[in-house]
Motif scaffolding. Sequence first.
Motif, PDB file in Angstrom:
ATOM      1  N   ALA A   6       0.824  -1.209   0.000  1.00  0.00           N
ATOM      2  CA  ALA A   6       0.000   0.000   0.000  1.00  0.00           C
ATOM      3  C   ALA A   6       0.856   1.256   0.000  1.00  0.00           C
ATOM      4  CB  ALA A   6      -0.927  -0.011   1.224  1.00  0.00           C
ATOM      5  N   GLY A   7       1.936   1.225   0.756  1.00  0.00           N
ATOM      6  CA  GLY A   7       2.802   2.390   0.848  1.00  0.00           C
ATOM      7  C   GLY A   7       3.502   2.723  -0.451  1.00  0.00           C
ATOM      8  N   ALA A   8       3.666   1.731  -1.305  1.00  0.00           N
ATOM      9  CA  ALA A   8       4.355   1.944  -2.579  1.00  0.00           C
ATOM     10  C   ALA A   8       3.394   2.129  -3.745  1.00  0.00           C
ATOM     11  CB  ALA A   8       5.280   0.768  -2.865  1.00  0.00           C
ATOM     12  N   ALA A   9       2.094   2.216  -3.449  1.00  0.00           N
ATOM     13  CA  ALA A   9       1.094   2.258  -4.518  1.00  0.00           C
ATOM     14  C   ALA A   9       1.235   3.485  -5.421  1.00  0.00           C
ATOM     15  CB  ALA A   9      -0.312   2.208  -3.911  1.00  0.00           C
ATOM     16  N   ASP A  10       1.772   4.587  -4.893  1.00  0.00           N
ATOM     17  CA  ASP A  10       1.952   5.790  -5.718  1.00  0.00           C
ATOM     18  C   ASP A  10       3.400   6.275  -5.685  1.00  0.00           C
ATOM     19  OD1 ASP A  10       0.937   7.771  -7.468  1.00  0.00           O
ATOM     20  OD2 ASP A  10       0.874   9.228  -5.806  1.00  0.00           O
ATOM     21  N   ALA A  11       4.298   5.359  -5.431  1.00  0.00           N
ATOM     22  CA  ALA A  11       5.729   5.699  -5.421  1.00  0.00           C
ATOM     23  C   ALA A  11       6.235   5.851  -6.854  1.00  0.00           C
ATOM     24  CB  ALA A  11       6.505   4.609  -4.695  1.00  0.00           C
ATOM     25  N   PRO A  12       7.379   6.495  -7.037  1.00  0.00           N
ATOM     26  CA  PRO A  12       7.937   6.641  -8.390  1.00  0.00           C
ATOM     27  C   PRO A  12       8.076   5.313  -9.134  1.00  0.00           C
ATOM     28  CG  PRO A  12       9.110   8.055  -6.865  1.00  0.00           C
ATOM     29  CD  PRO A  12       8.177   7.222  -6.032  1.00  0.00           C
ATOM     30  N   ASN A  13       8.337   4.241  -8.385  1.00  0.00           N
ATOM     31  CA  ASN A  13       8.505   2.943  -9.018  1.00  0.00           C
ATOM     32  C   ASN A  13       7.175   2.299  -9.393  1.00  0.00           C
ATOM     33  OD1 ASN A  13      10.445   1.134  -9.967  1.00  0.00           O
ATOM     34  ND2 ASN A  13      10.162  -0.243  -8.233  1.00  0.00           N
ATOM     35  N   ALA A  14       6.059   2.990  -9.076  1.00  0.00           N
ATOM     36  CA  ALA A  14       4.735   2.501  -9.445  1.00  0.00           C
ATOM     37  C   ALA A  14       4.239   3.186 -10.709  1.00  0.00           C
ATOM     38  CB  ALA A  14       3.745   2.726  -8.306  1.00  0.00           C
ATOM     39  N   HIS A  15       4.345   4.519 -10.764  1.00  0.00           N
ATOM     40  CA  HIS A  15       3.844   5.205 -11.961  1.00  0.00           C
ATOM     41  C   HIS A  15       4.906   5.319 -13.052  1.00  0.00           C
ATOM     42  CE1 HIS A  15       5.750   8.774 -10.161  1.00  0.00           C
ATOM     43  NE2 HIS A  15       4.983   8.609  -9.094  1.00  0.00           N
ATOM     44  N   GLY A  16       6.129   4.931 -12.727  1.00  0.00           N
ATOM     45  CA  GLY A  16       7.179   4.832 -13.746  1.00  0.00           C
ATOM     46  C   GLY A  16       7.515   3.379 -13.992  1.00  0.00           C
ATOM     47  N   TYR A  17       8.340   3.123 -14.986  1.00  0.00           N
ATOM     48  CA  TYR A  17       8.713   1.748 -15.301  1.00  0.00           C
ATOM     49  C   TYR A  17       9.714   1.215 -14.278  1.00  0.00           C
ATOM     50  CZ  TYR A  17       6.498   2.419 -19.846  1.00  0.00           C
ATOM     51  OH  TYR A  17       5.590   2.659 -20.846  1.00  0.00           O
ATOM     52  N   PRO A  18       9.441   0.052 -13.680  1.00  0.00           N
ATOM     53  CA  PRO A  18      10.368  -0.519 -12.707  1.00  0.00           C
ATOM     54  C   PRO A  18      11.555  -1.190 -13.390  1.00  0.00           C
ATOM     55  CG  PRO A  18       8.489  -1.959 -12.977  1.00  0.00           C
ATOM     56  CD  PRO A  18       8.206  -0.742 -13.815  1.00  0.00           C
ATOM     57  N   ALA A  19      12.629  -1.359 -12.656  1.00  0.00           N
ATOM     58  CA  ALA A  19      13.830  -1.996 -13.200  1.00  0.00           C
ATOM     59  C   ALA A  19      13.649  -3.507 -13.265  1.00  0.00           C
ATOM     60  CB  ALA A  19      15.033  -1.658 -12.329  1.00  0.00           C
ATOM     61  N   THR A  20      14.064  -4.078 -14.384  1.00  0.00           N
ATOM     62  CA  THR A  20      13.979  -5.531 -14.559  1.00  0.00           C
ATOM     63  C   THR A  20      14.770  -6.260 -13.486  1.00  0.00           C
ATOM     64  OG1 THR A  20      13.836  -5.214 -16.955  1.00  0.00           O
ATOM     65  CG2 THR A  20      14.388  -7.429 -16.179  1.00  0.00           C
ATOM     66  N   ILE A  21      15.942  -5.746 -13.156  1.00  0.00           N
ATOM     67  CA  ILE A  21      16.813  -6.434 -12.206  1.00  0.00           C
ATOM     68  C   ILE A  21      16.441  -6.163 -10.752  1.00  0.00           C
ATOM     69  CG2 ILE A  21      18.763  -6.464 -13.798  1.00  0.00           C
ATOM     70  CD1 ILE A  21      19.965  -4.133 -12.162  1.00  0.00           C
ATOM     71  N   GLY A  22      15.393  -5.343 -10.540  1.00  0.00           N
ATOM     72  CA  GLY A  22      14.954  -5.047  -9.191  1.00  0.00           C
ATOM     73  C   GLY A  22      15.552  -3.772  -8.638  1.00  0.00           C
ATOM     74  N   THR A  23      14.841  -3.153  -7.720  1.00  0.00           N
ATOM     75  CA  THR A  23      15.345  -1.946  -7.073  1.00  0.00           C
ATOM     76  C   THR A  23      16.576  -2.277  -6.237  1.00  0.00           C
ATOM     77  OG1 THR A  23      13.996  -2.312  -5.101  1.00  0.00           O
ATOM     78  CG2 THR A  23      12.999  -1.012  -6.887  1.00  0.00           C
ATOM     79  N   PRO A  24      17.407  -1.281  -5.940  1.00  0.00           N
ATOM     80  CA  PRO A  24      18.533  -1.542  -5.031  1.00  0.00           C
ATOM     81  C   PRO A  24      18.071  -2.137  -3.700  1.00  0.00           C
ATOM     82  CG  PRO A  24      18.838   0.562  -6.134  1.00  0.00           C
ATOM     83  CD  PRO A  24      17.460   0.095  -6.501  1.00  0.00           C
ATOM     84  N   ALA A  25      16.907  -1.670  -3.206  1.00  0.00           N
ATOM     85  CA  ALA A  25      16.400  -2.191  -1.931  1.00  0.00           C
ATOM     86  C   ALA A  25      16.056  -3.673  -2.051  1.00  0.00           C
ATOM     87  CB  ALA A  25      15.170  -1.403  -1.490  1.00  0.00           C
ATOM     88  N   LEU A  26      15.453  -4.061  -3.171  1.00  0.00           N
ATOM     89  CA  LEU A  26      15.099  -5.463  -3.352  1.00  0.00           C
ATOM     90  C   LEU A  26      16.342  -6.328  -3.525  1.00  0.00           C
ATOM     91  CD1 LEU A  26      13.166  -7.781  -3.714  1.00  0.00           C
ATOM     92  CD2 LEU A  26      12.848  -7.099  -6.113  1.00  0.00           C
ATOM     93  N   ARG A  27      17.291  -5.866  -4.307  1.00  0.00           N
ATOM     94  CA  ARG A  27      18.507  -6.647  -4.523  1.00  0.00           C
ATOM     95  C   ARG A  27      19.267  -6.839  -3.204  1.00  0.00           C
ATOM     96  NH1 ARG A  27      19.957  -7.462  -9.632  1.00  0.00           N
ATOM     97  NH2 ARG A  27      22.185  -7.445  -9.197  1.00  0.00           N
ATOM     98  N   THR A  28      19.287  -5.801  -2.382  1.00  0.00           N
ATOM     99  CA  THR A  28      19.945  -5.913  -1.077  1.00  0.00           C
ATOM    100  C   THR A  28      19.186  -6.884  -0.175  1.00  0.00           C
ATOM    101  OG1 THR A  28      20.816  -3.665  -1.220  1.00  0.00           O
ATOM    102  CG2 THR A  28      20.642  -4.638   0.981  1.00  0.00           C
ATOM    103  N   ALA A  29      17.836  -6.823  -0.230  1.00  0.00           N
ATOM    104  CA  ALA A  29      17.018  -7.712   0.606  1.00  0.00           C
ATOM    105  C   ALA A  29      17.215  -9.174   0.214  1.00  0.00           C
ATOM    106  CB  ALA A  29      15.547  -7.332   0.496  1.00  0.00           C
ATOM    107  N   ILE A  30      17.320  -9.448  -1.089  1.00  0.00           N
ATOM    108  CA  ILE A  30      17.556 -10.824  -1.543  1.00  0.00           C
ATOM    109  C   ILE A  30      18.919 -11.307  -1.059  1.00  0.00           C
ATOM    110  CG2 ILE A  30      17.899 -12.299  -3.554  1.00  0.00           C
ATOM    111  CD1 ILE A  30      15.827 -10.532  -5.024  1.00  0.00           C
ATOM    112  N   ALA A  31      19.941 -10.458  -1.232  1.00  0.00           N
ATOM    113  CA  ALA A  31      21.287 -10.832  -0.789  1.00  0.00           C
ATOM    114  C   ALA A  31      21.321 -11.053   0.725  1.00  0.00           C
ATOM    115  CB  ALA A  31      22.283  -9.751  -1.196  1.00  0.00           C
ATOM    116  N   ASP A  32      20.639 -10.185   1.470  1.00  0.00           N
ATOM    117  CA  ASP A  32      20.595 -10.334   2.928  1.00  0.00           C
ATOM    118  C   ASP A  32      19.857 -11.607   3.327  1.00  0.00           C
ATOM    119  OD1 ASP A  32      21.996  -7.976   3.208  1.00  0.00           O
ATOM    120  OD2 ASP A  32      20.252  -6.766   3.778  1.00  0.00           O
ATOM    121  N   TRP A  33      18.793 -11.933   2.589  1.00  0.00           N
ATOM    122  CA  TRP A  33      18.032 -13.156   2.870  1.00  0.00           C
ATOM    123  C   TRP A  33      18.926 -14.380   2.690  1.00  0.00           C
ATOM    124  CZ3 TRP A  33      16.891 -17.439  -0.085  1.00  0.00           C
ATOM    125  CH2 TRP A  33      15.945 -18.326   0.447  1.00  0.00           C
ATOM    126  N   PHE A  34      19.682 -14.413   1.621  1.00  0.00           N
ATOM    127  CA  PHE A  34      20.596 -15.533   1.405  1.00  0.00           C
ATOM    128  C   PHE A  34      21.589 -15.649   2.560  1.00  0.00           C
ATOM    129  CE2 PHE A  34      19.430 -16.089  -3.095  1.00  0.00           C
ATOM    130  CZ  PHE A  34      19.571 -17.467  -3.212  1.00  0.00           C
TER     131      PHE A  34
END
Length: 373
Positions: free
Chosen positions: A50-78
């Motif tokens: 809900a918090g990201a519903a009107d974020a720049p990454n919602a009304h603009g095209y998102p990155a195929t490789i994922g946001t820096p936050a997502l890439r960091t979260a995946i690496a941290d999860w591993f």
Amino acid sequence: MGFHTFQTPYDWGRLDECKTIASQVEGGMIDLSVGSPVDPVPESVRQALAGAADAPNAHGYPATIGTPALRTAIADWFLNCRGIDLRPINAGLVPTVGSKEAVAMMASLLHLGEGDLVVQPRISYPTYEIGTQLAGAGVLKVDDVSDVESWKNTPGVRAIWVNSPCNPSGEVLSAAQLTSIVAAARQIGAVVLSDECYALMSWCADASPSALGVNVCAGSAEGILVLYSLSKQSNMAGYRTAFIAGDKGIIDEMSVYRKQIGQIISGPVQAAMVAALRDTTAVFEQRKRYQQRLAKLVKALGAYGYEVKMPAGALYIWVRALSGGCWQDIEDLARRGILVSPGEFYGAPDFLRISSTATDEAIDEAVARLLSH
């Protein structure tokens, strides 16, 4: 060119008649077939979406490789959940629109085709075979993928599917078995495709090892791709959230193709993925639910007459049909209002797959019906 044709018995419509039978039972049908999550999406995930519903990454095209936050979260999860640091093994990563898409597109994105062979377990998730067929490559089914002698000397082997914990059998491969698979694949220049979507759903004493574990991969992600999904751990099947990690060269090339065909996670869902990967409390609460449900079903199915034990991992109970064939057992259970999956879908027509993805109330009712035979 385009997609090649495929053939598969994997058609849930074949259960429609038994669904009708089960639905007519007093109290209605209890569905233990498909394996679709029924529990709530964690509050942290809903808030992030809900918090990201009107974020720049919602009304603009998102990155195929994922946001820096997502890439960091995946690496941290591993690192935090699997004990794997992706950096020193030179592993790349890319989010995918659910794990099924990643599985189905894998052979095509590896540029496999006529004359190439993809090894897979004889009893396995049917989309491995479908994806290979779509690419126009050949399928080599073996009883045990960890028996590397059954495939490593076969000409044309280009990739090997591994699934641990396994859907449907619940089998968990050891680190030694995975090490042997990786070493043999590297000897012949093939890619190990390790489907670890149930990695955190391990019910044996030891955690399920990963193909990217430092001892398994000998300190390098070369020739290894690991798939993981948030569908089961965080009840996010409808969000279509998964990722691939492994050989950076392969993933970088795949990411270029994924961008061109629009296989991109939406911006708000990427934010939801970050929350899910960081909310380990919710994940382990869900894990406990599944473990308790499986234990109840194992006990009741044993009392009903099945030869059954707790699976080593994943969310399913895999049992041999009492009648000798899955379809007769499915009909018999449907007359008790319980719907299960045919083992034929997974390569074993004399087995059943019974899912624990039902509410506690539904599981308790299924147990009561089984015990009243």
